[in-house]
Scaffold this motif. Structure first.
Motif, PDB file in Angstrom:
ATOM      1  N   ARG A   1      14.280  -2.477  -8.808  1.00  0.00           N
ATOM      2  CA  ARG A   1      12.867  -2.782  -8.570  1.00  0.00           C
ATOM      3  C   ARG A   1      12.420  -4.054  -9.310  1.00  0.00           C
TER       4      ARG A   1
ATOM      5  N   ASN B   1       9.361   3.875   3.197  1.00  0.00           N
ATOM      6  CA  ASN B   1       9.753   3.404   1.850  1.00  0.00           C
ATOM      7  C   ASN B   1       8.943   4.128   0.771  1.00  0.00           C
TER       8      ASN B   1
ATOM      9  N   LYS C   1       3.343 -16.406  -1.558  1.00  0.00           N
ATOM     10  CA  LYS C   1       2.331 -15.338  -1.644  1.00  0.00           C
ATOM     11  C   LYS C   1       1.973 -15.055  -3.097  1.00  0.00           C
TER      12      LYS C   1
ATOM     13  N   HIS D   1      -1.948   1.355   4.407  1.00  0.00           N
ATOM     14  CA  HIS D   1      -0.998   0.637   5.283  1.00  0.00           C
ATOM     15  C   HIS D   1      -1.156   1.125   6.727  1.00  0.00           C
TER      16      HIS D   1
ATOM     17  N   ASP E   1      12.849  -0.300   2.663  1.00  0.00           N
ATOM     18  CA  ASP E   1      12.459  -1.613   2.116  1.00  0.00           C
ATOM     19  C   ASP E   1      13.303  -2.718   2.766  1.00  0.00           C
TER      20      ASP E   1
ATOM     21  N   ARG F   1      -1.887   4.343  -0.839  1.00  0.00           N
ATOM     22  CA  ARG F   1      -1.328   3.084  -0.326  1.00  0.00           C
ATOM     23  C   ARG F   1      -0.749   3.289   1.086  1.00  0.00           C
TER      24      ARG F   1
ATOM     25  N   ARG G   1      -0.134  -6.875   1.663  1.00  0.00           N
ATOM     26  CA  ARG G   1      -1.015  -7.180   2.806  1.00  0.00           C
ATOM     27  C   ARG G   1      -2.492  -6.967   2.479  1.00  0.00           C
TER      28      ARG G   1
ATOM     29  N   TYR H   1       3.433 -10.370   9.658  1.00  0.00           N
ATOM     30  CA  TYR H   1       3.784  -8.953   9.776  1.00  0.00           C
ATOM     31  C   TYR H   1       4.150  -8.604  11.213  1.00  0.00           C
ATOM     32  N   ALA H   2       5.037  -7.636  11.374  1.00  0.00           N
ATOM     33  CA  ALA H   2       5.406  -7.131  12.697  1.00  0.00           C
ATOM     34  C   ALA H   2       5.406  -5.609  12.624  1.00  0.00           C
TER      35      ALA H   2
ATOM     36  N   ASN I   1      14.212   5.009   0.436  1.00  0.00           N
ATOM     37  CA  ASN I   1      13.390   3.924  -0.110  1.00  0.00           C
ATOM     38  C   ASN I   1      14.081   2.564   0.063  1.00  0.00           C
TER      39      ASN I   1
ATOM     40  N   GLU J   1      10.265   6.830  -2.044  1.00  0.00           N
ATOM     41  CA  GLU J   1       9.996   6.692  -3.489  1.00  0.00           C
ATOM     42  C   GLU J   1       9.463   8.019  -4.053  1.00  0.00           C
TER      43      GLU J   1
HETATM   44  P1  NDP Z   1       5.304  -2.563   1.323  1.00  0.00           P
HETATM   45  O1  NDP Z   1       5.830  -1.638   2.358  1.00  0.00           O
HETATM   46  O2  NDP Z   1       3.886  -2.979   1.407  1.00  0.00           O
HETATM   47  O3  NDP Z   1       6.172  -3.928   1.319  1.00  0.00           O
HETATM   48  C1  NDP Z   1       7.562  -3.957   1.104  1.00  0.00           C
HETATM   49  C2  NDP Z   1       8.067  -5.362   1.452  1.00  0.00           C
HETATM   50  O4  NDP Z   1       8.197  -5.511   2.862  1.00  0.00           O
HETATM   51  C3  NDP Z   1       7.121  -6.493   1.027  1.00  0.00           C
HETATM   52  O5  NDP Z   1       7.892  -7.631   0.746  1.00  0.00           O
HETATM   53  C4  NDP Z   1       6.245  -6.729   2.271  1.00  0.00           C
HETATM   54  O6  NDP Z   1       5.688  -8.026   2.311  1.00  0.00           O
HETATM   55  C5  NDP Z   1       7.267  -6.493   3.379  1.00  0.00           C
HETATM   56  N1  NDP Z   1       6.653  -5.856   4.564  1.00  0.00           N
HETATM   57  C6  NDP Z   1       6.090  -4.627   4.598  1.00  0.00           C
HETATM   58  N2  NDP Z   1       5.681  -4.322   5.854  1.00  0.00           N
HETATM   59  C7  NDP Z   1       5.981  -5.385   6.620  1.00  0.00           C
HETATM   60  C8  NDP Z   1       5.794  -5.675   8.018  1.00  0.00           C
HETATM   61  N3  NDP Z   1       5.236  -4.782   8.838  1.00  0.00           N
HETATM   62  N4  NDP Z   1       6.210  -6.876   8.498  1.00  0.00           N
HETATM   63  C9  NDP Z   1       6.813  -7.766   7.656  1.00  0.00           C
HETATM   64  N5  NDP Z   1       7.017  -7.551   6.333  1.00  0.00           N
HETATM   65  C10 NDP Z   1       6.614  -6.365   5.816  1.00  0.00           C
HETATM   66  O7  NDP Z   1       5.629  -1.902  -0.085  1.00  0.00           O
HETATM   67  P2  NDP Z   1       4.861  -2.125  -1.487  1.00  0.00           P
HETATM   68  O8  NDP Z   1       4.699  -3.588  -1.711  1.00  0.00           O
HETATM   69  O9  NDP Z   1       3.689  -1.244  -1.565  1.00  0.00           O
HETATM   70  O10 NDP Z   1       5.946  -1.522  -2.504  1.00  0.00           O
HETATM   71  C11 NDP Z   1       7.209  -2.138  -2.658  1.00  0.00           C
HETATM   72  C12 NDP Z   1       8.180  -1.127  -3.295  1.00  0.00           C
HETATM   73  O11 NDP Z   1       7.698  -0.732  -4.585  1.00  0.00           O
HETATM   74  C13 NDP Z   1       8.318   0.140  -2.454  1.00  0.00           C
HETATM   75  O12 NDP Z   1       9.676   0.532  -2.461  1.00  0.00           O
HETATM   76  C14 NDP Z   1       7.464   1.151  -3.190  1.00  0.00           C
HETATM   77  O13 NDP Z   1       7.965   2.439  -3.012  1.00  0.00           O
HETATM   78  C15 NDP Z   1       7.566   0.684  -4.649  1.00  0.00           C
HETATM   79  N6  NDP Z   1       6.344   1.027  -5.389  1.00  0.00           N
HETATM   80  C16 NDP Z   1       6.378   2.078  -6.289  1.00  0.00           C
HETATM   81  C17 NDP Z   1       5.244   2.473  -6.960  1.00  0.00           C
HETATM   82  C18 NDP Z   1       5.260   3.648  -7.897  1.00  0.00           C
HETATM   83  O14 NDP Z   1       4.191   4.104  -8.313  1.00  0.00           O
HETATM   84  N7  NDP Z   1       6.406   4.201  -8.270  1.00  0.00           N
HETATM   85  C19 NDP Z   1       3.974   1.743  -6.790  1.00  0.00           C
HETATM   86  C20 NDP Z   1       4.038   0.679  -5.817  1.00  0.00           C
HETATM   87  C21 NDP Z   1       5.188   0.346  -5.162  1.00  0.00           C
HETATM   88  P3  NDP Z   1       4.211  -8.322   1.681  1.00  0.00           P
HETATM   89  O15 NDP Z   1       4.345  -8.072   0.194  1.00  0.00           O
HETATM   90  O16 NDP Z   1       3.980  -9.746   2.030  1.00  0.00           O
HETATM   91  O17 NDP Z   1       3.240  -7.362   2.319  1.00  0.00           O
END
Ligand code: NDP
Length: 255
Positions: free
Chosen positions: A93, A194, A106, A232, A165, A228, A37, A179-180, A161, A198
């Protein structure tokens, strides 16, 4: 490559990497990483979101097994279990999560994917070198209180996690990209279960391995995910006037 790496040199490298993680944590207080986002213009060429996730996350598996494969017959049983847990997490992952997300069309900046490749390259190397050169877990480690506590925490974190997710991904119908407000389960308490899951997972891993790379990786994960989760949370508050006021960033009731 000099394979006669001493433990002292390894420790220095791991601590330098940790210091960089602290620096990144500070930078991320002021600049939000532009993916998901938070993707925005001005970060150079973009690549497909799905491809980005596959490439950046699969690197850690390739690097880990680059180090482990030649030594696989010498690894202790606990080290096999640890490498297996790590591999299990990253198979999801790298190869399952990206195909479950509903992010058709995207993009993410190439530079972010490259930074994540470096992050995963170094972490995969730290674990790979540690397990292949320095570990000497006895078989009894599998009954040690640190292993047993750590693996319980790891499994709880992974469950949180994955479930969080899954619920986030299901907020969209196939083809949607908006988004919702997520509601129910841990989302009633925190914005990012999530990310919390993690961090719990890697805390468990640090405890079950009781190792320098385990600790460094847990702290690096916090350095990435705490800012992050904050970003969010602020984003939800800005975009949804009816965002629940009592919801915290990711520590229920506290923060
Ligand atoms: P997010 O919570 O931003 O997004 C997870 C997924 O859900 C994405 O596909 C996102 O779409 C979708 N999503 C999230 N919120 C909404 C909402 N309110 N409405 C609709 N769709 C939603 O997670 P991250 O992208 O930051 O991370 C993904 C995974 O990777 C997580 O499990 C995280 O823990 C892991 N991660 C681990 C890291 C590490 O250092 N070990 C670093 C980064 C991530 P969209 O992408 O379009 O926003």
């Amino acid at each position: 490559m000099n394979l006669e790496l001493s433990w002292s040199l390894y420790q220095k490298g791991a601590l330098a990497w940790l210091a960089l993680g602290l620096g990144i944590f500070i930078v991320l207080q002021f600049k939000t990483a532009p993916y998901g986002r938070h993707t925005r213009q001005g970060w150079g060429p973009l690549i497909s979101n799905r491809l980005g996730w596959i490439v950046m996350e699969s690197v850690v598996l390739l690097v880990l097994w680059f180090w482990l494969w030649p030594e696989r017959h010498r690894l202790s049983t606990p080290a096999h279990v640890m490498a297996g847990l790590f591999t299990f997490h990253y198979i999801n992952r790298s190869f399952i999560f990206p195909f479950r997300t509903r992010t058709k069309g995207k993009k993410m900046p190439l530079v972010i994917a490259l930074m994540a490749v470096i992050f995963n390259f170094v972490n995969g190397s730290l674990f790979g070198i540690y397990f292949s050169r320095f570990e000497n877990y006895p078989l009894t480690w599998l009954g040690d209180i640190r292993f047993l506590t750590g693996i319980m925490i790891f499994i709880i974190g992974m469950y949180i996690n994955w479930k969080a997710d899954h619920l986030l991904i299901r907020l969209r119908k196939p083809g949607e990209t908006g988004y919702a407000i997520p509601r129910g389960w841990l989302f009633d308490y925190v914005s990012c279960p999530n990310l919390l899951g993690e961090m719990i997972e890697w805390l468990g891993y640090a405890i079950l391995t009781w190792s320098l790379p385990g600790l460094v990786f847990f702290l690096w994960t916090c350095a990435n995910l705490i800012p992050r989760a904050q970003a969010h949370h602020r984003w939800y508050q800005l975009h949804f006037p009816d965002y629940p006021k009592e919801r915290r960033v990711f520590l229920p009731y506290l923060w």
